[in-house]
Scaffold this motif. Structure first.
Motif, PDB file in Angstrom:
ATOM      1  N   GLU A 197       3.294  -7.745   9.390  1.00 41.97           N
ATOM      2  CA  GLU A 197       3.854  -6.431   9.707  1.00 41.97           C
ATOM      3  C   GLU A 197       3.166  -5.782  10.901  1.00 41.97           C
ATOM      4  N   ARG A 198       1.854  -6.057  11.057  1.00 40.85           N
ATOM      5  CA  ARG A 198       1.068  -5.438  12.142  1.00 40.85           C
ATOM      6  C   ARG A 198       0.090  -6.469  12.688  1.00 40.85           C
ATOM      7  N   LEU A 199       0.101  -6.609  14.001  1.00 37.27           N
ATOM      8  CA  LEU A 199      -0.773  -7.572  14.661  1.00 37.27           C
ATOM      9  C   LEU A 199      -1.661  -6.821  15.651  1.00 37.27           C
ATOM     10  N   GLU A 200      -2.956  -7.076  15.589  1.00 41.06           N
ATOM     11  CA  GLU A 200      -3.916  -6.425  16.481  1.00 41.06           C
ATOM     12  C   GLU A 200      -4.474  -7.392  17.502  1.00 41.06           C
TER      13      GLU A 200
ATOM     14  N   TYR B 240      -6.318 -16.710  14.829  1.00 38.34           N
ATOM     15  CA  TYR B 240      -5.896 -15.597  13.993  1.00 38.34           C
ATOM     16  C   TYR B 240      -7.120 -15.240  13.156  1.00 38.34           C
ATOM     17  N   GLY B 241      -7.361 -13.958  12.972  1.00 35.33           N
ATOM     18  CA  GLY B 241      -8.464 -13.534  12.126  1.00 35.33           C
ATOM     19  C   GLY B 241      -8.147 -12.214  11.459  1.00 35.33           C
ATOM     20  N   HIS B 242      -9.100 -11.717  10.687  1.00 32.34           N
ATOM     21  CA  HIS B 242      -8.914 -10.474   9.933  1.00 32.34           C
ATOM     22  C   HIS B 242      -7.565 -10.494   9.222  1.00 32.34           C
ATOM     23  N   ILE B 243      -7.315 -11.596   8.545  1.00 31.48           N
ATOM     24  CA  ILE B 243      -6.033 -11.807   7.871  1.00 31.48           C
ATOM     25  C   ILE B 243      -6.002 -10.996   6.573  1.00 31.48           C
ATOM     26  N   ASP B 244      -5.002 -10.136   6.453  1.00 33.36           N
ATOM     27  CA  ASP B 244      -4.837  -9.305   5.266  1.00 33.36           C
ATOM     28  C   ASP B 244      -3.427  -9.531   4.731  1.00 33.36           C
ATOM     29  N   TRP B 245      -3.299 -10.473   3.798  1.00 34.69           N
ATOM     30  CA  TRP B 245      -1.983 -10.828   3.269  1.00 34.69           C
ATOM     31  C   TRP B 245      -1.367  -9.681   2.479  1.00 34.69           C
ATOM     32  N   THR B 246      -2.189  -8.878   1.825  1.00 35.31           N
ATOM     33  CA  THR B 246      -1.675  -7.768   1.021  1.00 35.31           C
ATOM     34  C   THR B 246      -0.974  -6.729   1.891  1.00 35.31           C
ATOM     35  N   GLU B 247      -1.600  -6.363   2.992  1.00 38.38           N
ATOM     36  CA  GLU B 247      -1.038  -5.347   3.881  1.00 38.38           C
ATOM     37  C   GLU B 247      -0.207  -5.932   5.018  1.00 38.38           C
ATOM     38  N   GLY B 248      -0.220  -7.253   5.161  1.00 39.53           N
ATOM     39  CA  GLY B 248       0.549  -7.885   6.238  1.00 39.53           C
ATOM     40  C   GLY B 248      -0.051  -7.646   7.609  1.00 39.53           C
ATOM     41  N   GLY B 249      -1.377  -7.684   7.696  1.00 38.84           N
ATOM     42  CA  GLY B 249      -2.061  -7.463   8.960  1.00 38.84           C
ATOM     43  C   GLY B 249      -2.811  -8.699   9.424  1.00 38.84           C
ATOM     44  N   ILE B 250      -2.934  -8.832  10.743  1.00 38.80           N
ATOM     45  CA  ILE B 250      -3.645  -9.977  11.320  1.00 38.80           C
ATOM     46  C   ILE B 250      -4.098  -9.602  12.725  1.00 38.80           C
ATOM     47  N   GLU B 251      -5.099 -10.288  13.215  1.00 38.86           N
ATOM     48  CA  GLU B 251      -5.555 -10.109  14.588  1.00 38.86           C
ATOM     49  C   GLU B 251      -5.465 -11.441  15.320  1.00 38.86           C
TER      50      GLU B 251
ATOM     51  N   ALA C 255       3.461 -15.423  13.782  1.00 38.48           N
ATOM     52  CA  ALA C 255       2.981 -14.348  12.901  1.00 38.48           C
ATOM     53  C   ALA C 255       4.136 -13.515  12.359  1.00 38.48           C
ATOM     54  N   PHE C 256       5.027 -13.084  13.231  1.00 35.62           N
ATOM     55  CA  PHE C 256       6.099 -12.194  12.802  1.00 35.62           C
ATOM     56  C   PHE C 256       7.255 -12.917  12.117  1.00 35.62           C
ATOM     57  N   GLU C 257       7.591 -14.109  12.595  1.00 38.03           N
ATOM     58  CA  GLU C 257       8.805 -14.760  12.091  1.00 38.03           C
ATOM     59  C   GLU C 257       8.556 -15.779  10.981  1.00 38.03           C
TER      60      GLU C 257
ATOM     61  N   ILE D 101       3.784  -4.074  16.256  1.00 43.29           N
ATOM     62  CA  ILE D 101       4.278  -4.053  14.887  1.00 43.29           C
ATOM     63  C   ILE D 101       5.610  -4.796  14.806  1.00 43.29           C
ATOM     64  N   LYS D 102       5.923  -5.228  13.616  1.00 38.88           N
ATOM     65  CA  LYS D 102       7.081  -6.095  13.391  1.00 38.88           C
ATOM     66  C   LYS D 102       8.374  -5.512  13.963  1.00 38.88           C
ATOM     67  N   SER D 103       8.577  -4.211  13.817  1.00 37.85           N
ATOM     68  CA  SER D 103       9.811  -3.597  14.310  1.00 37.85           C
ATOM     69  C   SER D 103       9.921  -3.644  15.834  1.00 37.85           C
TER      70      SER D 103
END
Length: 192
Positions: free
Chosen positions: A129-132, A84-95, A122-124, A177-179
């Protein structure tokens, strides 16, 4: 972050947080240059692999990455790695990326197990919220693998980064994305 950096397992593999003790086992896998065709670094030399692992450990300590080794449950052998990288806890993003497998495991279905474990976590568990997922524009095998797990093409980052030999590559970006996760989980990953 450390609360989320835990082993992840299914019936086939276990993703273990990377440690220095994994270096010897990973060296056995790194000598085949075919493994590194699309990787941004050539890790065929033992010193290169050790430097790569040291960098992953440092990035993990800083909270920038969470790198796993892939252990085959049946034999206990280490067969690759993913992060996992580019972890952004504020925006809920990860790669999810920096993935590689020993040559005999490429195309074996192990990658699908890895992606399920990492997507599900990542999601659960992590609340992402968004995974790249990203790869070289011309890496057709990787692009197809991303599409097979339900990732959607977002665009191309032109002249994005250096690859082996100092050449620049265009990087394609896919995302989930999470949805979308529940639908993907119940269809593409229904056997998991």
């Amino acid at each position: 972050m450390k609360n989320f950096y835990v082993p992840l397992a299914d019936r086939t593999i276990t993703l273990l947080p990377i440690t220095k003790e994994h270096i010897q086992e990973m060296r056995k896998l790194s000598s085949d240059s075919d493994v590194w065709t699309w990787y941004t670094e050539d890790l065929t030399l033992p010193d290169a692999l050790e430097a790569w692992m040291t960098k992953r450990l440092e990035e993990t300590e800083k909270g920038e990455k969470m790198t796993y080794t892939v252990q085959l449950n049946e034999t206990g052998e280490i067969i690759g790695s993913s992060s996992y990288g580019h972890i952004d806890w504020t925006e809920g993003g990860i790669e999810i990326g920096w993935t590689w497998l020993g040559k005999k495991y490429i195309g074996s279905g192990i990658n699908k197990h890895m992606k399920f474990l990492m997507l599900n976590h990542a999601f659960e568990t992590m609340g992402i919220e968004r995974l790249e997922l990203r790869t070289d524009e011309v890496n057709v095998r990787s692009r197809k693998a991303m599409e097979k797990i339900g990732a959607k093409y977002d665009g191309t980052l032109r002249n994005h980064r250096f690859t082996q030999g100092g050449k620049r590559r265009n990087t394609v970006v896919y995302s989930i994305i999470k949805s979308e996760w529940e639908g993907i989980k119940s269809s593409i990953f229904k056997e998991f």
